[in-house]
Design an enzyme around this catalytic site. Sequence first.
Site, mmCIF file in Angstrom:
data_model
loop_
_atom_site.group_PDB
_atom_site.id
_atom_site.type_symbol
_atom_site.label_atom_id
_atom_site.label_comp_id
_atom_site.label_asym_id
_atom_site.label_seq_id
_atom_site.Cartn_x
_atom_site.Cartn_y
_atom_site.Cartn_z
ATOM 1 N N TYR A 245 4.249 77.145 28.815
ATOM 2 C CA TYR A 245 3.855 76.550 30.135
ATOM 3 C C TYR A 245 3.706 77.503 31.170
ATOM 4 O O TYR A 245 4.314 78.628 31.019
ATOM 5 C CB TYR A 245 4.770 75.483 30.566
ATOM 6 C CG TYR A 245 5.958 75.920 30.718
ATOM 7 C CD1 TYR A 245 6.586 75.899 32.046
ATOM 8 C CD2 TYR A 245 7.109 75.879 29.847
ATOM 9 C CE1 TYR A 245 8.092 76.466 32.606
ATOM 10 C CE2 TYR A 245 8.326 76.008 30.020
ATOM 11 C CZ TYR A 245 8.814 76.406 31.293
ATOM 12 O OH TYR A 245 10.246 76.640 31.703
ATOM 13 N N HIS A 292 6.717 82.035 29.559
ATOM 14 C CA HIS A 292 5.693 82.242 30.284
ATOM 15 C C HIS A 292 4.642 83.405 29.567
ATOM 16 O O HIS A 292 5.367 84.256 29.177
ATOM 17 C CB HIS A 292 5.657 82.594 31.672
ATOM 18 C CG HIS A 292 6.642 81.527 32.451
ATOM 19 N ND1 HIS A 292 6.208 80.187 32.312
ATOM 20 C CD2 HIS A 292 7.865 81.627 33.098
ATOM 21 C CE1 HIS A 292 7.388 79.533 32.981
ATOM 22 N NE2 HIS A 292 8.278 80.316 33.403
#
Length: 317
Positions: A245, A292
Amino acid sequence: MVLNKLKPRRHRYAILLLSCTILMCVYFENSWKLLTQKYHVSEHIACVACAPKRKGTEWFFARYAPTVHLLLNSSNSMLSKDVSSWWTRLQKVKRNANYTTVVRNLFPLFPDQDPNRCRTCAVVGNSGNLLGSRYGPLIDSKDCVMRINKGPTEGFEEDVGSNTTHRILYPESVMDLDNSTHLVFFPFKILDIEWLISAFTTKDINETYMNVPSTINANKDKVMILHPEFMKYVHKNWTQFHGRYPSSGFLTVIFALHICDEVHVFGFGATKDGNWHHYFDKTLTPVANESHSGDIEYETIIRLHREKNLLMYKGWT
Ligand code: C5P
């Protein structure tokens, strides 16, 4: 005699004419005010309701979706199946809590927020490349200054400025805010929403996947809660499914593209000698981690800069 009789009558006509003129002036002045006020109000509403009219290339418009929900509020909190299943998968700690039930307690507590438009914005990340940059006055000159997580201003004013209008936080990164700052809360899991409710009421949640403060000093009426749909949109359209995400920093950059006419980005990326660390401590912040995809995020910011959708300040030349 006749003349004398006529005089008072003339006076009366004159007075009548004068009164009519005054009455008409008052009437037209009020109508004018009403007209201009109406125009002003509708202009304001139009500004708040619509995303900035961005210019951009095909690349930009293949990604940018102006109608995506930015903030959770009482009328848009239902999640689509698609968003719900993606967002629920982000949780590290399994919870039995039901999203719909939890969210029901959110909006009696926090007023619905419109994502107020800002003319000029500074998005301030936490990169060590801010050190020695002397960007402080430039950052402070923007109408909205968005800071992320624990990035402090005290002691770093010359390089990072001192104004903060928006502070992006989640339970694991909370800090106290002054009364005028918007707490922009990024919920990455149901427990985060439960924490937010608890922090302003019972103060009984002090653990997520780590110990967290059970409360926060912040203005309840200025709390904004990022919509999970927006997170999914950034993951799909902007980082194109790289990483699990998007980082809070990258989410903030895209959030700013949706609410600011002009976006100025500071404190993202490596220092001149290629190091990734915070400006306020020596914590190494690897460009990519298990969650990430920092390299894709960084490249995307650089591309947005090249395409003139924002201005990126690297802190070095
Ligand atoms: O480290 P932290 O997550 O608090 O930093 C906030 C944001 O600043 C990150 O999400 C990242 O986007 C950006 N950042 C960066 N380079 C660094 C440190 C942080 O781009 N060295």
